[in-house]
Design a protein around this motif. Sequence first.
Motif: not given
Lengths: 342, 278
Positions: A68-69, A71, A77-79, A84, A115-116, A253, A255, A264
């Motif tokens: 989902x993104x 971090x 946060x980055x998409x 895609x 949007x994904x 999540x 790590x 995530x």
Amino acid sequence: MKMVKLQKKNLNAFLAGLEKFGDLHGPVRRDTNDFAFQKVDAPEQIAHDCLRTILPPKKYFTKPVDTMFTFSEAEGYRAPDKDLHTKIILFGVHPCDIHGIKILDLVFGGQYRDEYYFARRRNAIVVGLDCMPDEYCFCRSTGTDFTEDGFDLFLSDIGSSYLVRVGTSLGDDIVLETSTLFQEIGDTDRRAYKRRSAQRINSFEVEIHLEDLPEIMDLEYESRIWQELGDKCLSCGTCSMVCPTCYCYDVVDQLNLDAKSGSRLRRWDSCLFKDYALVAGGHNFRADRGSRIKNRYFHKQRGFVAQFGRPSCVGCGRCIVSCPAAISLVDVLTKLRSRGNE
Amino acid sequence: MNRENIYFPHLAQITRILPQIEDHKLFGLTFVDKSMKDNFSYRPGQFVELSIIGTGEAPISISSSPTRPGTVELCVRRVGRVTNALYNLERDDLVGIRGPYGNGFPVEELEGNNLLLVAGGLGMAPLRSLLWYTLDNRERFEDVTLMYGAKIPDEMLFKYELLSLLDRPDLRCMLTVDKDEEGIWPAHIGVVTTLFDQIEIDPSTTYAAVCGPPVMYRFVLEELLKRNLSKDRILMSLERKMKCGVGKCGHCAIGYKYTCLDGPIFTYWDAINLPELI
């Protein structure tokens, strides 16, 4: 709708000529009766006799595991960017599965748009293909045996050729790209199409009635059926995974080893899993299997009708074929209707 | 991605941590982004998804009132993975917030009516938002009554804040505890339903907002129905596993409703039609 004709012997030449539109994906034989949508290097790899893939095309739009993104302290946060924007051509999608995609469009759209999902939808060309039902198909009952949209091109078998319906402007571009392979349709083709259509209608072995099912289900809310099903069900979630319209997901999540960055992820979930409705503090809103399977049926056949005006079941038969406990949706619905009338 | 990504949390700083009762703290959060801070608005009864990066997300109801912008207050019980991680954070640390989500209380519809707020235990967390919204817009409502019951004085959320409201002339603040073994409680003693004998309900001009543990609903509903309050004037805030908050992940679906989109505020009429609801 624009219609043209493609001779079957030209199909592979047509598909091979579509490289510039994206990677070609289609059903490939994995075992005697098992098929899976996957990328093919050559059109010859596609199994044209595939009636039912193990997983429906939803796997292209809502992935089994999806970022989902990401971090990190430095970048926030980055998409996710990758996958895609990969363009694909999805060949051999049957009407039930096209309806499945249309239903997912409703779920992932709306007030909060995913949007994904829609990025992947925009990048997929859908080439539909008609089919002949087997003993598990009941798409005629769910009104999903035919589709007039949701595809760029749709191929119907008319003997030695396909009748090709052109559903979108992009679909037309594809036809024009290899226009020498296509012909105009003639009277014989029209007759062949109608013959095939009639033959198909008469081939359904299974029929269920969905018209007033929501009311019947409300009547049978306290039915013993749910407990009986709960006793049989293994809570394995296979029916959810193979369902073209099951979209539930779980979020985790993850790590990285630096413990500062990570991602995530969401992954397919099933309302039949034991901890599906478990909340922090230990309360489980659906601790027993009977209540979980009831929820699954109510959401598909009852809740979805209230929310979107139709049941979310498309009659593909995958859940019946795949259930290790031999639970059949058709049997369950038939029993719900007839109980008390025996 | 040109549209807004619905899954991105917005960073917020912990600006206040007020311990309430054991394992319950009120966290004051302020958005880092100035326009978020200035423009974040919500309805009483809505919730947010609280992110602790690396641990996960959890739905938490908003305890502050939109009439007091700048800081969002969440009353959080230390109970699961995310809330435990939150308790390890300190003032000035960052968390993520998505939202607000859910329908919230229909405040416009409530205006001009008497309001009866009934809370039990932790149910005060979402009702505090409605309480302060009402008090800050006092002229828009007729009689406002709060009934709040906790097991013992030490388990009452926002205890001193609520005790300070006892003397307020424009609020009937009825606080009760089930038991007071130390003999320190200055107000009523008895379960929350024992307060009903002290009030009159005009069913044509009253709305009730109820939030509490499942066992409380049955008895409170009984009292309200006995006083002829109509089923769609009884509003309840309910809990489910609202994982995504945006009607996609499926976890909070009940029958044909999504708690995150159609709730968490439901009427008693909704509950009758959704047998699993309460």
